[in-house]
Design a protein around this motif. Sequence first.
Motif, PDB file in Angstrom:
ATOM      1  N   ALA A  24     -60.415  -5.289  14.011  1.00 43.02           N
ATOM      2  CA  ALA A  24     -59.764  -6.592  13.837  1.00 43.02           C
ATOM      3  C   ALA A  24     -58.277  -6.394  13.562  1.00 43.02           C
ATOM      4  O   ALA A  24     -57.444  -7.194  13.987  1.00 43.02           O
ATOM      5  CB  ALA A  24     -60.411  -7.350  12.699  1.00 43.02           C
ATOM      6  N   GLU A  66     -62.475 -14.820   5.437  1.00 41.18           N
ATOM      7  CA  GLU A  66     -62.840 -15.535   6.670  1.00 41.18           C
ATOM      8  C   GLU A  66     -63.720 -14.665   7.576  1.00 41.18           C
ATOM      9  O   GLU A  66     -64.725 -15.126   8.112  1.00 41.18           O
ATOM     10  CB  GLU A  66     -61.577 -15.972   7.434  1.00 41.18           C
ATOM     11  N   PHE A  67     -63.323 -13.406   7.731  1.00 37.72           N
ATOM     12  CA  PHE A  67     -64.105 -12.501   8.572  1.00 37.72           C
ATOM     13  C   PHE A  67     -65.489 -12.263   7.970  1.00 37.72           C
ATOM     14  O   PHE A  67     -66.477 -12.200   8.690  1.00 37.72           O
ATOM     15  CB  PHE A  67     -63.378 -11.154   8.744  1.00 37.72           C
ATOM     16  N   VAL A  70     -68.069 -14.901   8.769  1.00 41.03           N
ATOM     17  CA  VAL A  70     -68.608 -14.771  10.119  1.00 41.03           C
ATOM     18  C   VAL A  70     -69.572 -13.603  10.201  1.00 41.03           C
ATOM     19  O   VAL A  70     -70.686 -13.722  10.716  1.00 41.03           O
ATOM     20  CB  VAL A  70     -67.446 -14.562  11.125  1.00 41.03           C
ATOM     21  N   GLU A  71     -69.146 -12.450   9.638  1.00 45.61           N
ATOM     22  CA  GLU A  71     -69.986 -11.256   9.756  1.00 45.61           C
ATOM     23  C   GLU A  71     -71.277 -11.388   8.977  1.00 45.61           C
ATOM     24  O   GLU A  71     -72.323 -10.927   9.416  1.00 45.61           O
ATOM     25  CB  GLU A  71     -69.196 -10.023   9.328  1.00 45.61           C
ATOM     26  N   ASP A  74     -73.594 -13.196  11.041  1.00 43.29           N
ATOM     27  CA  ASP A  74     -74.048 -12.411  12.185  1.00 43.29           C
ATOM     28  C   ASP A  74     -75.070 -11.354  11.791  1.00 43.29           C
ATOM     29  O   ASP A  74     -76.024 -11.101  12.498  1.00 43.29           O
ATOM     30  CB  ASP A  74     -72.854 -11.729  12.858  1.00 43.29           C
ATOM     31  N   ARG A 142     -82.884 -26.086  21.180  1.00 43.21           N
ATOM     32  CA  ARG A 142     -81.581 -25.502  21.469  1.00 43.21           C
ATOM     33  C   ARG A 142     -81.427 -25.268  22.967  1.00 43.21           C
ATOM     34  O   ARG A 142     -80.380 -25.381  23.513  1.00 43.21           O
ATOM     35  CB  ARG A 142     -81.446 -24.158  20.766  1.00 43.21           C
TER      36      ARG A 142
ATOM     37  N   GLY B  46     -55.767 -16.539  10.305  1.00 45.96           N
ATOM     38  CA  GLY B  46     -56.953 -16.356   9.459  1.00 45.96           C
ATOM     39  C   GLY B  46     -58.106 -17.205   9.927  1.00 45.96           C
ATOM     40  O   GLY B  46     -59.265 -16.914   9.659  1.00 45.96           O
ATOM     41  N   MET B  47     -57.787 -18.265  10.641  1.00 47.30           N
ATOM     42  CA  MET B  47     -58.850 -19.132  11.132  1.00 47.30           C
ATOM     43  C   MET B  47     -59.266 -18.735  12.543  1.00 47.30           C
ATOM     44  O   MET B  47     -60.452 -18.691  12.854  1.00 47.30           O
ATOM     45  CB  MET B  47     -58.346 -20.566  11.130  1.00 47.30           C
ATOM     46  N   TYR B  49     -58.975 -15.827  14.554  1.00 43.39           N
ATOM     47  CA  TYR B  49     -59.643 -14.575  14.925  1.00 43.39           C
ATOM     48  C   TYR B  49     -61.109 -14.507  14.488  1.00 43.39           C
ATOM     49  O   TYR B  49     -61.953 -14.095  15.290  1.00 43.39           O
ATOM     50  CB  TYR B  49     -58.828 -13.366  14.453  1.00 43.39           C
ATOM     51  N   PRO B  50     -61.427 -14.926  13.262  1.00 46.58           N
ATOM     52  CA  PRO B  50     -62.874 -14.939  12.929  1.00 46.58           C
ATOM     53  C   PRO B  50     -63.673 -15.850  13.865  1.00 46.58           C
ATOM     54  O   PRO B  50     -64.788 -15.526  14.239  1.00 46.58           O
ATOM     55  CB  PRO B  50     -62.902 -15.461  11.493  1.00 46.58           C
ATOM     56  N   HIS B  53     -64.138 -14.055  17.137  1.00 44.66           N
ATOM     57  CA  HIS B  53     -65.139 -12.982  16.994  1.00 44.66           C
ATOM     58  C   HIS B  53     -66.554 -13.555  16.942  1.00 44.66           C
ATOM     59  O   HIS B  53     -67.473 -13.007  17.523  1.00 44.66           O
ATOM     60  CB  HIS B  53     -64.854 -12.166  15.728  1.00 44.66           C
ATOM     61  N   ARG B  54     -66.673 -14.664  16.222  1.00 43.92           N
ATOM     62  CA  ARG B  54     -68.003 -15.285  16.118  1.00 43.92           C
ATOM     63  C   ARG B  54     -68.468 -15.778  17.498  1.00 43.92           C
ATOM     64  O   ARG B  54     -69.616 -15.576  17.881  1.00 43.92           O
ATOM     65  CB  ARG B  54     -67.956 -16.458  15.129  1.00 43.92           C
ATOM     66  N   ARG B  57     -69.616 -12.921  19.498  1.00 47.79           N
ATOM     67  CA  ARG B  57     -70.936 -12.429  19.080  1.00 47.79           C
ATOM     68  C   ARG B  57     -72.050 -13.370  19.493  1.00 47.79           C
ATOM     69  O   ARG B  57     -73.183 -12.939  19.699  1.00 47.79           O
ATOM     70  CB  ARG B  57     -70.960 -12.223  17.569  1.00 47.79           C
ATOM     71  N   TRP B  65     -59.720  -5.091  26.141  1.00 40.40           N
ATOM     72  CA  TRP B  65     -58.374  -4.681  25.759  1.00 40.40           C
ATOM     73  C   TRP B  65     -57.576  -4.453  27.033  1.00 40.40           C
ATOM     74  O   TRP B  65     -58.022  -3.756  27.940  1.00 40.40           O
ATOM     75  CB  TRP B  65     -58.401  -3.402  24.920  1.00 40.40           C
ATOM     76  N   LYS B  75     -55.621  -7.953  23.263  1.00 40.30           N
ATOM     77  CA  LYS B  75     -57.050  -8.233  23.463  1.00 40.30           C
ATOM     78  C   LYS B  75     -57.211  -9.586  24.153  1.00 40.30           C
ATOM     79  O   LYS B  75     -56.834 -10.616  23.596  1.00 40.30           O
ATOM     80  CB  LYS B  75     -57.783  -8.236  22.128  1.00 40.30           C
ATOM     81  N   LYS B  89     -71.232 -29.186  26.723  1.00 42.39           N
ATOM     82  CA  LYS B  89     -71.908 -29.908  25.633  1.00 42.39           C
ATOM     83  C   LYS B  89     -70.876 -30.504  24.667  1.00 42.39           C
ATOM     84  O   LYS B  89     -70.985 -31.646  24.244  1.00 42.39           O
ATOM     85  CB  LYS B  89     -72.848 -28.945  24.900  1.00 42.39           C
TER      86      LYS B  89
END
Lengths: 285, 110
Positions: A24, A66-67, A70-71, A74, A142, B46-47, B49-50, B53-54, B57, B65, B75, B89
């Motif tokens: 990150a 914040e990360f 999310v993690e 996950d 879903r 801070g808002m 990038y997470p 990433h989510r 995932r 890259w 990236k 949706k």
Amino acid sequence: MFDLEQSIAQWRQQMLAAGISALALDELESHLMEEIERRMKSGLSEAEAFKAGVHEIGLGETLTREFNKVEANDITETAIDSMMQIIGWIAAGCILLSGYGRLEMDWNLWGFEPKWDLYAFRGICEILVAEVGIWILVKVNRHGTSRFVSLLICLFLGWVAVLNYHHQMYPRGILGGLREPNPFWYRWSTTLLLLMPGVFWISRRWLARRKKQLPIAPTTIVAERIFSASAAFYIIFISVSYFRTGDGARYTCAPPAALLAILLTICGCLASSRVGNLRRAMRWV
Amino acid sequence: MIRKELVAASAEPLILSLLARGESYGYAIIQEVKARSGGKLQWTDGMLYPVLHRMERRGLLKSRWGESETGRKRKYYLLKKEGKTAMAKHHEQWSLIHSVLSGLKKEHYV
């Protein structure tokens, strides 16, 4: 004299110390470089641009928080998915073994009477099949295209239940092994065991909500749905088991009651999937 | 200023819609959202990038890259098929909310 490379290296160290992952951080560094470049074009010095860029990105602790949110979600999601996959594979194996067992297997390892170890094994097969079915059912809302699959699974579960609860229907073939007395009937511990994870999940969700710090993971909601649907399933079946009378009726139960149980279970699953609400699922019961 | 909750709720549909136009990277996404909203919608790193990433995932996006024009490492994010479905949706839901609000506003001024 300001050294940009050194400043970035120091900033990286601070970020790493705050808990940002190296991967990150590479991305954030790339972002920082873009920001510095833009600010320098608008007339700032390298040092000023760096300072402003770092300020823009924010504190390492804030980013880590914040990360982590999310993690954390996950990790739970991955864990649940893996668990469900394992259950799926075990279920598939158990169905095959169970069918095979109907033809060949007649063991009684610990000398229980009736042969509870054998029955428990076969009963667990059913439980796993039911769990997998419910899991897929939860996925229904879903993914609209899975509706048909879930309907088939429901029909399959219904059929298995009927085979188990109707003494006149003598099954043949690979699913024959499913027609055996199962642990629902005289092992409440199985039910309790199944209800415990649900209690755990509900508590976790409640705690998360109370703290208002972490968002409730979608998997927690799914787990709650599975729990509520499972609870409905088992409570109904245990209740239905009271219809049986006498030793000779061990294999017997009122088919309408079993069918009603299946219908209620399906309704409970759909209701809980739609609104994610335990009370709503229980209302169906 | 737009409320924090609304900013958070709109992040995913906006990212999906921006990436539907082609691959992009974090910094460019932030700048584009800022420009398109006339500076009223400002995302922090801070808002973003997470969230990116989510979404990756969850299988909505994929990343690679690459290199910028100046040779710097960057990236890039691309929309996957699942992302397109999710975007459709989102569009449906946001359009519904918009039409309800517009209808109510019209009634108010009639």
